[in-house]
Design an enzyme around this catalytic site. Structure first.
Site, PDB file in Angstrom:
ATOM      1  N   CYS A   1      -6.745 -16.023  19.103  1.00 38.15           N
ATOM      2  CA  CYS A   1      -5.749 -15.425  18.215  1.00 38.15           C
ATOM      3  C   CYS A   1      -4.587 -16.370  17.966  1.00 38.15           C
ATOM      4  CB  CYS A   1      -5.175 -14.146  18.822  1.00 38.15           C
ATOM      5  SG  CYS A   1      -6.376 -12.882  19.199  1.00 38.15           S
TER       6      CYS A   1
ATOM      7  N   CYS B   1      -8.719 -10.789  26.001  1.00 44.15           N
ATOM      8  CA  CYS B   1      -8.208 -10.385  24.706  1.00 44.15           C
ATOM      9  C   CYS B   1      -9.175  -9.398  24.076  1.00 44.15           C
ATOM     10  CB  CYS B   1      -8.067 -11.614  23.803  1.00 44.15           C
ATOM     11  SG  CYS B   1      -7.907 -11.189  22.057  1.00 44.15           S
TER      12      CYS B   1
ATOM     13  N   HIS C   1       3.950   1.464   2.409  1.00 48.52           N
ATOM     14  CA  HIS C   1       5.167   0.766   1.979  1.00 48.52           C
ATOM     15  C   HIS C   1       5.870   1.580   0.903  1.00 48.52           C
ATOM     16  CE1 HIS C   1       2.482  -2.806   3.082  1.00 48.52           C
ATOM     17  NE2 HIS C   1       3.475  -2.885   3.949  1.00 48.52           N
TER      18      HIS C   1
ATOM     19  N   HIS D   1       0.851  -1.183   0.000  1.00 52.67           N
ATOM     20  CA  HIS D   1       0.000   0.000   0.000  1.00 52.67           C
ATOM     21  C   HIS D   1       0.893   1.240   0.000  1.00 52.67           C
ATOM     22  CE1 HIS D   1       0.309  -0.975   4.460  1.00 52.67           C
ATOM     23  NE2 HIS D   1       1.023   0.105   4.288  1.00 52.67           N
TER      24      HIS D   1
ATOM     25  N   LYS E   1      -4.824   9.347  11.725  1.00 52.54           N
ATOM     26  CA  LYS E   1      -3.816   8.372  11.342  1.00 52.54           C
ATOM     27  C   LYS E   1      -4.452   7.373  10.393  1.00 52.54           C
ATOM     28  CE  LYS E   1      -1.848   4.710  13.758  1.00 52.54           C
ATOM     29  NZ  LYS E   1      -1.433   4.225  15.054  1.00 52.54           N
TER      30      LYS E   1
ATOM     31  N   CYS F   1      -3.847 -15.881  23.926  1.00 50.58           N
ATOM     32  CA  CYS F   1      -5.241 -15.952  23.518  1.00 50.58           C
ATOM     33  C   CYS F   1      -5.404 -17.096  22.532  1.00 50.58           C
ATOM     34  CB  CYS F   1      -5.684 -14.644  22.868  1.00 50.58           C
ATOM     35  SG  CYS F   1      -7.305 -14.766  22.066  1.00 50.58           S
TER      36      CYS F   1
ATOM     37  N   HIS G   1     -11.107 -10.946  21.008  1.00 49.53           N
ATOM     38  CA  HIS G   1     -12.074 -12.024  21.213  1.00 49.53           C
ATOM     39  C   HIS G   1     -12.911 -11.879  22.484  1.00 49.53           C
ATOM     40  CE1 HIS G   1      -9.262 -13.750  18.311  1.00 49.53           C
ATOM     41  NE2 HIS G   1     -10.302 -14.416  17.886  1.00 49.53           N
TER      42      HIS G   1
ATOM     43  N   LYS H   1      -4.310   0.743   9.369  1.00 44.96           N
ATOM     44  CA  LYS H   1      -3.748  -0.290   8.509  1.00 44.96           C
ATOM     45  C   LYS H   1      -4.786  -0.764   7.485  1.00 44.96           C
ATOM     46  CE  LYS H   1       0.173  -3.043   8.952  1.00 44.96           C
ATOM     47  NZ  LYS H   1       1.245  -3.349   9.862  1.00 44.96           N
TER      48      LYS H   1
END
Length: 526
Positions: free
Chosen positions: A134, A148, A25, A22, A304, A131, A151, A307
């Site tokens: 995860c 977590c 990078h 993206h 910001k 977790c 979850h 991701k």
RNA sequence: GGCGGGGUAGCUCAGCCUGGUAGAGCAAGCGGCUCAUAAUCGCUGUGUCGUGGGUUCAAAUCCCGCCUCCGCUACCA
């Protein structure tokens, strides 16, 4: 460049091959490309490394989720998603390392064996919240009231026997290093954070995992694979021959490149690069990188870029509209490297139009048009405007200092200011008015030659950031036959006046940066 | 919670260290020019400088409190 000269060695992080690249990078990689192209243009020996990080649990899972084996998944993504993007963006890397390559895995094993023998590795128990959902060890910050966050289930405390690296032993040395060498970690804010972190105490690092097997095997314990970060960081050194014998090809390469001059990193991975990595090198008795530079985030709408959002913006979303040169230019010019920067389609459009189309592109356009019109497309006799040549000399000096200090914004700014000045020169001297009087032919010729010379310099200075359009311009100026290829022009000589040879064929080629249609509709989320 | 950075023109930001009539670029308005990509040149307006106090003849600039955004870090339990 003699074979023994130490190369200017720059690296980008190696990117995790979870997904396609993206603009985050691309931001880092373009920055590295710009800086290394600049150094090459200075006539230095340069080595630019980028690559991919292919081990670890996440990659393994992603591969599984896509119904393929990890190696196949990596192969596919590297060839179909990563390398093509770098090709499109004109990234001129010298080497591309993949952490699954034997040259990397073998050297990692050698290096690790060396640390073991020196006593920096010991067996210990890793204990921490885990977790099951995860399948991941969690950090305190990942937890919300013992559960977590993802979850909302209680975590278990799991113990795993791993190999540990005596990271803590290097803390005093690291603190000393950063205190004595302010340039070893930049910008200043990043260095302060690293020092604060170090002074807060650091514990040893678990560097192996036994719960999955997608990684480099620990040489003396085949049930464990090397922790992905320990593996990944080593790429910077394995790529240039770490652990190879002094007389071997790899050993010589290492001698010529190491230590790295700059590791470019995003500020999210600063600590790995500024703490763990140099400690690993210290343990191995190898010199530490000269500089770790943490750049900022790209902000969108003042926030910001998350991701998930970032993933949504592929470089091609921008380059398909603005072109590759404008993409490279915008991020280096608009955002102070090291600070967070706001990106918006509107801002990019404004800069494209004002700086690239109206200032730079148009200058080329008016000069070439006038030479065709008034001089039959032939460059007139040499002349020198002291004002322009002196200003150019100053520009080269300022730009070079700034860019070498990774202050890309100031560097590009200086160059673009010169561009504006040349535009002003043309406007003030009014060649179109001078052209009406045949008696003033010499004056006209001088104006046009001076302008052409200025553009010659601009092509050279802007080549590292905008290789495509400056190469076109180089062609319009008919410069190649007398001066050679654009990428062979040396920065330090760019300001010596009078290089274009009179008589050269000047042509008004296609517009460098065409005005763009307002493109809002397709972009706003309707 | 601690540490650090930020909150200044419609937008992006500089100025703050070394107090003294608020700046740049872009955008906007008016006029000029024509070589050029409806380009360019000149002129013009714009701000409770986050907020409340304090120091000072004078504060965006120094000091204190507060609000708010961000990063790093710690921890409630």
């Amino acid at each position: 460049m003699s074979g023994s000269e130490k190369s200017f060695y720059l690296t980008t992080p190696i990117y995790y091959v979870n997904d396609a690249p993206h603009i985050g990078h691309a931001y880092t990689t373009v920055a590295g490309d710009f800086l290394t192209r600049w150094h090459r243009q200075k006539g230095e020996s340069v080595w630019y490394l980028t690559g991919t990080d292919e081990h670890g649990q996440k990659v393994m899972r992603t591969a599984e989720a896509n119904g393929t084996k990890p190696q196949e998944w990596c192969d596919r993504l590297v060839e179909s998603a990563w390398k093509p993007v770098w090709r499109d963006l004109e990234i001129a890397y010298d080497d591309f390392i993949r952490t699954t390559e034997p040259r990397h895995t073998e050297r990692v094993a050698n290096f690790l064996q060396g640390l073991m023998e020196k006593g920096y590795i010991y067996e210990g128990k890793y204990e921490g919240p885990y977790c099951v959902g995860c399948e991941e060890f969690k950090l305190p910050g990942d937890l919300d009231d013992g559960k977590c966050k993802i979850h909302s289930k209680p975590v278990e405390i799991v113990k795993e026997t791993n190999w540990f690296f005596k990271l803590s032993e290097f803390v005093p040395k690291l603190i000393d290093h950063y205190k004595k060498n302010p340039s070893a970690c930049e910008p200043e804010s990043a260095r302060s954070e690293v020092l604060a972190f170090l002074e807060g105490g650091v514990s040893d690092l678990s560097i192996s995992r036994s719960t999955f097997d997608w990684g480099i095997k620990v040489p003396w314990d085949s049930k464990q694979v090397v922790y992905v970060w320990f593996d990944a960081l080593l790429n910077y050194a394995t790529a240039v021959g770490l652990t190879d014998g002094k007389e071997s090809a790899g050993g010589k390469k290492f001698e010529q490149t190491w230590p790295a001059d700059v590791h470019l990193v995003g500020k999210d991975i600063l600590r790995f690069h500024a703490v763990i990595w140099p400690a690993m090198l210290m343990a191995g008795g190898i010199s530490v990188p000269k500089k770790v530079f943490a750049h900022g985030w790209l902000l969108v709408g003042g926030e910001k870029m998350s991701k998930s959002k970032l993933t949504g913006i592929a470089p091609s979303d921008i380059t398909s509209h603005f072109g590759v040169d404008a993409f490279r230019y915008y991020f280096m010019r608009a955002i102070p490297f090291g600070s967070d920067g706001s990106f918006s389609w509107e801002d990019m459009s404004a800069r494209y139009t004002s700086e690239l189309a109206n200032d730079f592109g148009n200058l080329a356009s008016r000069l070439t048009a006038m030479i065709e019109k008034y001089c039959g497309g032939v460059l007139p006799a040499r002349a020198e405007s002291k004002e322009l040549s002196q200003s150019l000399a100053k520009t080269v000096d300022v730009a070079d200092k700034a860019i070498c200090a990774l202050d890309f914004q100031s560097g590009i700014n200086a160059i673009m200011d010169f561009c504006k000045e040349v535009n002003g020169y043309v406007t003030a001297t009014e060649p179109w008015a001078v052209a009406k009087d045949p008696m003033r032919k010499a004056e006209l010729d001088a104006i046009l030659y001076n302008t052409a010379e200025s553009l010659r310099a601009l092509a050279i200075l802007l080549y590292p950031i905008m290789p495509i359009s400056t190469t076109k311009l180089w062609g319009y100026l008919g410069a190649e036959s007398a001066l050679g290829a654009l990428d062979k022009q040396v920065i330090s000589k760019a300001s010596s006046w009078g290089q274009l040879s009179p008589g050269a064929k000047i042509s008004k080629g296609e517009i460098l940066f065409p005005r763009l249609e307002e493109k809002i509709a397709s972009d706003t989320k309707n």
